[in-house]
Design an enzyme around this catalytic site. Structure first.
Site, mmCIF file in Angstrom:
data_model
loop_
_atom_site.group_PDB
_atom_site.id
_atom_site.type_symbol
_atom_site.label_atom_id
_atom_site.label_comp_id
_atom_site.label_asym_id
_atom_site.label_seq_id
_atom_site.Cartn_x
_atom_site.Cartn_y
_atom_site.Cartn_z
ATOM 1 N N GLY A 149 -10.768 44.141 -9.511
ATOM 2 C CA GLY A 149 -10.619 45.420 -8.850
ATOM 3 C C GLY A 149 -9.985 45.255 -7.480
ATOM 4 N N CYS A 150 -9.491 46.354 -6.919
ATOM 5 C CA CYS A 150 -8.784 46.290 -5.642
ATOM 6 C C CYS A 150 -9.729 45.880 -4.513
ATOM 7 C CB CYS A 150 -8.097 47.607 -5.338
ATOM 8 S SG CYS A 150 -9.143 49.066 -5.462
ATOM 9 N N TYR A 151 -10.826 46.610 -4.345
ATOM 10 C CA TYR A 151 -11.766 46.249 -3.278
ATOM 11 C C TYR A 151 -12.323 44.845 -3.476
ATOM 12 C CZ TYR A 151 -11.979 51.199 -1.736
ATOM 13 O OH TYR A 151 -11.694 52.442 -1.264
#
Lengths: 346, 346, 346, 346
Positions: A149-151
């Protein structure tokens, strides 16, 4: 020539994959999947692709796709990839899943945070978490990669070395993150309207965001013990970019040089992680359009804490770029191939 | 390998040149000129270049530069290039001037609109106006290229075919243009502050903008007679992009197909000019980061006028990209080399 | 105390009406109509109203509303107000319609441009076009006011005096307009998403926007003859504000002072129309949140044209503010009551 | 009628003061001070004031001002107010200082963080810290009020009740704050340019921002002991607004209702502090243009921490609005007079 198919090619991450793969010398896109635009020309959905992509959008037919492609990227909602993957498919084609379906090893944790039943838990164990800087060797041999995921990408790369080296108390980690609006996807919701996002900043998913257990799992590997964190994402009025500001209690007195040496130990040879010069704060504008993560830190002797910052483009290193980086590793290509994009400013 | 030097490399256009040349397989930057940052590392001025550019900024020494480089790009204020160019220099190195010094053939017009004396008018005649789509063959042989202004590029490419074919009354042309804020440069002025530009739109330079005579000269060539236009630029709260909306009185009744055929006649083989499908309006977001100009038109039978629209990235096709396109032509490289960048969205 | 009901109170214009009426000393809101949020607290739809508005949203019951209110504002889609108005209602309550239903006197023109059948054409004749600066006396006596559109308000007030005085050729008028995104309403559409609007400018409704006949009708009154114009609206990445840039051929040679005198003749005593000082261009930021329209002009002797500019807040003078101004006139209140808001900058 | 003079009226905070005071029924502005624009019409600096303010800017003559005004607002750089205040002045006029000169009781702390010598430390003791919700009674009697900083206002009001009630460990407080760009002032610096701020988020002043000791002093009063915090401000691409996200370790297990009851105890009767409903996160858009601070919290039982959020308009409650609130108290006016502005959205 690696033949690539994309399922979910008309979301922001899917479209970014198209942008990157079109500029990659060793790949060819053979399938522009988009259930909601079947038979529509791809360049009518994204006019930037006019005269660059002639193909029309295709239905989500993974059987068919597996015959035509060497690799399938799934940029789809939670549950989709899990519902289609099977041994037959994986024997024919590699899959890089940009959703969360195979990121979390504990299926109960996945089901609890995502609120759906996982229909192919058997493949969770096989799947490799595609954070290349940490799992490079395993990615190379994988059939199924769970693209982070991005975070979690930005947070883990920023915090990992200090936890691994025991420099911060694992129980003290607080992650305050800020994301551009493309992170919310291209879904047509009131909260994503221009006038609702512009001239505003807000926190969302406070103490409940789905990326929390994913980050915790990765940081737990680093710490060698179970880590629980506070993670608060915020929505920023800009298109792209994630900034992570993380806080941790130092386990001992350290100098700038010591901490810098630790970061260098982990990232000196990593092309995509740039540990900035002393005193320079990461900013999202300096990584826009690129696969870089810029990292730095400040020691606060007054409180005995360290403030760690990481900046990256959520659609590149946080999604499509990292997926291409994984693809490069899986197919024996140069890891940075097609990804040496110079950040675009302003 | 073409060795390139940049004078004025720390403005927005100069920095965009760096971005493009770094990604160009046949060029090497040998001089990062910046009078205001001499000896400072280039990547300290633009952190996006961290670990990509190791060089420090150099003074504006054209003599020295001419020895080291094959081509010099001057991204400098009006008057600068004119003050340095001479036969000696031009015998050793090719110059692509991004300023207006050699764009206007009539030196009086230049001096009137720019308010300064032209100190090397002898070279105006030699200089080739580097609008590649129109002056391709002459650019190939040029020693000195006047790289067109941003508004003139977008306007001329949009309107040229219709004037050339006599379809619109040359006396009726009105150009209403809108530009992102990078067009104002990186100079530190009150009017360029975030809070002054954001949440605002305004016209500026009404009936007096310096790009007016440049546009008029090019349109006059097309019309085969002297053309005077109204040109009104506007400042838009966004980083990049120019949109031109032009109006002209039709000289006769025409169909969509007739006009489309004219545009195709001029641009069918032009990689960088995209004539859009019927009914699709050019938008700056679809060309961002690329060298494309998107063009289209609407015929209004109610008023017997045609509305012509053109969109491009002011820093690429409107400045650095076009400069590289000119360089490619001058050095016998493939015209699109290093410029096949897919527009970045969002 | 004027009792006001609002139908369509959860759109941007409706919500702006609430903001203005709450701060108006002579009004009380008795009905927050919103078909899509019935029984939901108004302040849950718009959190800015938390602790300021306690009421819940009501259904669209005009019969009931007519009993409770002195004035009804309809901030609703085309066709809605026309479908409900009748003599019975109008005998009990005044109506200010923010939609286009009663703006255009020729019902055929309305039906052609709006693509729907007008179901109460009998009231078109009675309705007064609520551009207060021009129709003040008739508004005072009206039962039914057609509140002008945003673009027509800004365009008409900017251009009216020059057409009325015969200074510009009515056949030559071109209106190039730019609007903030709140003008597109709060409807949940792909084109209104943050990432689609931000960092972009585009024209839309080219030669076909519905405000065209409304503007033409008003300008025809000014010119004393039938006027056809070109009108091109553009979408700007900002929340509020409209800028109109209009072009006209001068019918004779004029000086700045002559034109200024004409504008002063019309607007010297108009509180809400500010004719700016020589050389100052209207900008939307200087009118934000207020009911002002800022107007100015530049004469171009080179082309014998005049460029006219007008700036206003589309939600205030272009919608809710003008509606309140009309209400003030209709109820014998001071015209500027509740509208002396100082523009908010930045 | 309170006669008000403003020194520093051409900064963003000074201009906001003008906006508020013009709309205040009990005040009159008698002095528009601006050293950099002496004799220039105020409305030429801020065109929103055209036809609303006729006055010209005046020099910084406090002697003269003290004769004409009842209250002086100083919206000036650090050190300015301290250099002018004396007993003679204070015997004639009340002063509300928007700078930091009299906010911090320990002069050494001030001198250390601000890097300048305090030239009138004698008045620090007399000055009242103008956070009205906490120091209301003392403000009423004050001659000299130190108007709180923007970050300290938002942080203190958000966190104060929980520290006061011993619910969070004072040593655990981390404040991650985000501000719009008007907080940087109207100074002409590279870092404030549109293209540098837009499409970017960054932290700045990490572990070194001047508002840190001011926040710590106020929180120490609440905790009854010395508090050290981590405070990290971030620059957000928007004009106005501050969002504070604060983290604290809970000292005991608490329910939502218990914490809500504490906030209600402190703020139930406070017009300007709105404790939101359960589950609603404060957002800057809902307070824009108003004097409100919206506050809420989330308990995270997983980590035993509480996340506290506060949102306000940095130019209103964070500067000019709070200054007017202080003025109202000092002159016996209704506390909310001139400040009941409905937040403007969008």
């Amino acid at each position: 020539m690696v033949k690539a198919g994309i399922i979910g090619s008309t979301g922001y991450a899917g479209q970014e994959l198209v942008r990157l793969l079109l500029q990659h010398k060793d790949t060819e896109i053979v399938w522009y999947g988009s259930k909601s635009h079947i038979n529509k020309k791809y360049c009518e959905v994204f006019q930037n692709m006019f005269q660059l992509v002639d193909a029309a959008c295709m239905d989500d037919n993974m059987e068919e796709l597996a015959k035509k492609a060497d690799v399938i990227f799934t940029a789809t909602p939670a549950g989709f990839c899990a519902s289609l993957v099977n041994d037959e498919i994986l024997s024919r084609v590699k899959i890089i899943d940009l959703s969360a379906d195979f990121r979390i090893k504990d299926v109960n944790t996945y089901e609890e945070w995502y609120g759906i039943k996982h229909v192919s838990p058997a493949f969770i164990r096989e799947a490799v978490y595609g954070l290349c800087e940490i799992n490079r060797e395993r990615v190379k041999k994988a059939r199924l990669v769970a693209n982070p995921g991005c975070y979690p990408t930005c947070t883990t790369l920023s915090v990992y070395p200090l936890l691994k080296e025991g420099l911060i108390d694992p129980g003290s980690v607080i992650v305050d993150a800020k994301s551009g609006t493309s992170g919310a996807g291209r879904s047509v919701k009131l909260g994503n309207l221009y006038c609702e996002v512009n001239e505003n900043i807000k926190a969302y998913g406070v103490a409940s965001h789905r990326h929390t257990p994913e980050i915790e799992e990765q940081l737990s590997y680093a710490a060698g013990k179970d880590v629980k964190i506070n993670f608060t994402p915020h929505l920023v009025p800009m298109n792209r970019g994630i900034l992570v500001t993380a806080y941790g209690n130092l386990t001992r007195t350290v100098t700038y040089e010591e901490v810098k040496a630790i970061y260098d130990k982990y990232y000196k040879n990593e092309y995509f992680v740039r540990v900035l010069e002393k005193g320079v704060c990461p900013e999202t504008r300096w990584v826009e359009g690129s696969n870089f993560v810029d990292v730095n830190f400040v020691i606060d002797p007054r409180t005995n804490r360290i403030i760690i910052m990481g900046a990256m483009d959520n659609l590149v290193k946080g999604a499509a770029g990292q997926a291409v980086q994984n693809m490069n590793l899986m197919f024996g290509l140069e890891e940075a191939s097609g990804l040496k994009l110079v950040p675009m400013f302003p």
